[in-house]
Write an enzyme that holds these catalytic residues in place. Structure first.
Site, short mmCIF file in Angstrom:
data_model
loop_
_atom_site.label_atom_id
_atom_site.label_comp_id
_atom_site.label_asym_id
_atom_site.label_seq_id
_atom_site.Cartn_x
_atom_site.Cartn_y
_atom_site.Cartn_z
N THR A 195 18.48 -41.31 19.55
CA THR A 195 17.63 -42.48 19.74
C THR A 195 17.12 -42.97 18.40
OG1 THR A 195 15.59 -41.18 19.88
CG2 THR A 195 16.72 -41.66 21.96
N ASP A 196 16.80 -44.27 18.35
CA ASP A 196 15.84 -44.68 17.34
C ASP A 196 14.51 -44.06 17.78
OD1 ASP A 196 14.53 -45.86 15.24
OD2 ASP A 196 15.42 -47.83 15.56
N TRP A 197 13.56 -43.96 16.87
CA TRP A 197 12.35 -43.18 17.13
C TRP A 197 11.52 -43.84 18.23
CZ3 TRP A 197 15.59 -41.03 14.40
CH2 TRP A 197 15.38 -39.85 13.67
N GLY A 198 11.43 -43.15 19.37
CA GLY A 198 10.75 -43.72 20.53
C GLY A 198 11.64 -44.56 21.41
N GLY A 199 12.96 -44.43 21.26
CA GLY A 199 13.89 -45.28 21.99
C GLY A 199 14.30 -44.78 23.36
#
Length: 569
Positions: A254-258
């Site tokens: 993921t992108d961070w928090g995705g």
């Protein structure tokens, strides 16, 4: 007979997963057979801001990541977004990827990836979060400077050597943001709908090349939705296209928090969850990493039989492959940082990136302003960007550089006391999600000072453009205007009226509006060129280097000439 400790170690047979002479899949299956379900779960989500767990019981090390894609970011605290304050994490800033794209040079792209991989190795990073190949769709996108322009073929050609150069060092690339992250506004929830033809002909080719030709070991998902499903667990994008059609064996992170849903993450192609239970950027929370979607909630669903164990095994296999290629790989080079060799790479990319947009004689029958005549007696450099640290700000790509040759410093190194400086305009502090308001009276005063000095110079070099402030070239906020900010259009016109020998150097990762272009004889697009920016700019201004860069995206005259804006808001 007594055996020495070394002999005892040599006599003990290594487990198959530790034997690098064996085929990768044999090692992976051996390690997987030894792991508990909890150990597999641990491996597929973060344990800190930029780390995911290995398997300590089996001697499989943790993975460490760092933001890119233009340099290794300064060290971040274990579990908040503050910088740790180390004094040994200063690095080389390489030119932004829009500048690399402007070189049209695959050989330089390989050298870029290799040099960055060496710096990551020295900093003990296993995965660099880059390169970015999202297609340039609108000049208002705050993150365009991190990408390789608007042409799918150009981005496809250049991304492959970057990846190969980096990964030959045992550092994994993470091609991002997969896919259709073409604006920052509403990035966490916007739902992108498009035709199959547009998807496959425009937005996916560079990612496909990165996977099939570049063998990128990881891919980072985007924040946005595609056809109603978030990109980080999107059945069509990850399962059907990436893993089935393209045969991808690497890790999707993921992108961070995705991540947004445990079941979708389990079933629809996500392998590593990073940054959840923060907004990915600025805040901390009371939750622990055991609360990630792919942590305790996933384990509970497996134990209840609501998800098949095969989903977890597939993710663990991919994480093991990545680990064996990076963190657990023996006989890697040692790496190096901020070395003369890396500075030379950065300078050469800058040399080949600068695009000469215009170079007309000031008077009929005269010579163009560029390159500067060796006989020039006085040079006035104007502009906040001439002295600004353009590696600060911008979001996740912010860098802490060991050396920074600014445009003013580069020109002074060449021309000495012939060079005078006037700030001309003030841009404010680089801030994430906030804009510093500069009083009009301050801008008026700085402009007046620069114009007065321009009247007495042989030539004026205006170093302007954008910077890494919020709502310029910065993550999480798109530009609000196509025009140059901070009163620069008025400044440029006033300088030209005071001295027709005006050169405008635009430092930006985006196209800008240029209503003053007809009045200015010489204009060059000089990008964000990193640590050696001033050297490359001085090389081109002086004629030591012939500007050979080519635009990797269009410069529309008006915003509404851009396809994404042609039908209005």
């Amino acid at each position: 007979m007594m055996l020495s400790g070394l002999s005892l170690f040599a006599a003990k047979e290594l487990p198959a997963y530790m034997d690098e002479s064996l085929p990768m899949e044999q090692r992976v299956e051996d390690a997987l057979s030894r792991m508990t379900t909890q150990e597999k779960i641990n491996m597929i989500h973060a344990q800190g801001k930029f780390s995911s767990p290995g398997v300590p019981r089996l001697g499989i090390p943790d993975l460490w990541m760092s933001d890119g894609p233009h340099g290794v970011r300064a060290e971040i605290n274990w579990n908040d977004w503050g910088y740790s304050g180390r004094t040994n994490d200063s690095i080389t800033a390489f030119p932004a990827l829009t500048a690399l794209a402007a070189t049209w040079n695959p050989t330089l792209s390989f050298e870029y990836g290799n040099a960055l991989g060496e710096e990551a190795l020295y900093r003990e990073k296993d995965v660099m979060l880059g390169p970015g190949v999202n297609i340039y769709r609108t000049p208002l996108n705050g993150r365009n400077f991190e990408y390789m322009g608007e042409d799918p073929y150009l981005a496809s050609v250049l991304v492959v050597p970057y990846i190969k150069g980096m990964q030959q060092n045992g550092v994994g690339a993470s091609v991002k943001h997969f896919a259709l992250n073409n604006q920052e506004l509403w990035r966490g929830h916007i739902n992108v709908n498009l035709s199959d033809r547009a998807l496959h002909e425009i937005y996916l080719p560079a990612f496909k090349s990165a996977v099939i030709d570049g063998d990128s070991w990881t891919i980072m998902g985007a924040y946005n939705k595609i056809r109603g499903q978030h990109a980080c667990h999107n059945e069509m994008l990850l399962n059907k296209i990436l893993k089935e059609d393209w045969g991808y064996k690497g890790v999707v992170m993921t992108d961070w928090g995705g991540a947004h849903d445990t079941k979708e993450a389990a079933l629809y192609g996500l392998d590593l969850e990073m940054g959840s239970y923060t907004n990915g950027l600025t805040s901390e929370s009371e939750f622990t990493t055991d609360d990630c979607y792919m942590a305790r909630p996933y384990l509970e669903m497996l134990e209840k039989g609501e998800l098949p164990m095969s989903t977890l095994d597939d993710k663990a296999r991919r994480m093991l492959r990545l680990n064996f290629l990076t963190a657990m790989k023996r006989n890697k080079p040692l790496g190096s940082i901020a070395s003369p060799e890396h500075y030379a790479v950065a300078e050469q990319i800058g040399n080949e990136a600068i695009v000469l947009l215009k170079n007309s004689p000031v008077a009929k029958g005269g010579n163009p302003l560029l390159p500067l005549s060796p006989d020039v007696k006085s040079i006035l450099v104007v502009g906040d960007n001439a002295t600004r640290d353009l590696m600060k700000g911008g979001g996740s790509s912010e860098l802490k550089v060991k050396d920074n040759v600014t445009p003013l410093a580069g020109l002074r190194a060449l021309y000495g006391d012939k060079v005078k400086y006037a700030q001309g305009y003030r841009a404010g502090k680089p801030m994430y999600s906030h804009v510093e308001q500069i009083p009009a009276s301050v801008q008026d005063s700085l402009r007046a000072e620069a114009v007065a000095m321009a009247k007495n110079a042989d030539v004026v070099i205006m170093v302007g453009g954008l910077n890494k402030n919020h709502q310029q070239d910065c993550e999480a906020g798109d530009r609000e205007s196509y025009a140059l900010p901070f009163g620069q259009p008025e400044l440029i016109e006033a300088l030209q009226a005071a001295n027709p020998n005006l050169i405008v150097l635009l430092l930006s990762g985006n196209a800008v509006e240029m209503p003053w272009a007809d009045k200015v004889p010489a204009i060059a697009q000089a990008w964000y060129l990193g640590s050696m920016a001033g050297k490359s700019i001085a090389n081109v201004v002086s004629g030591k280097v012939n500007p050979s860069g080519k635009l990797p995206f269009s410069f529309p005259v008006r915003l509404e000439d851009n396809g994404a804006h042609s039908f209005g808001a």
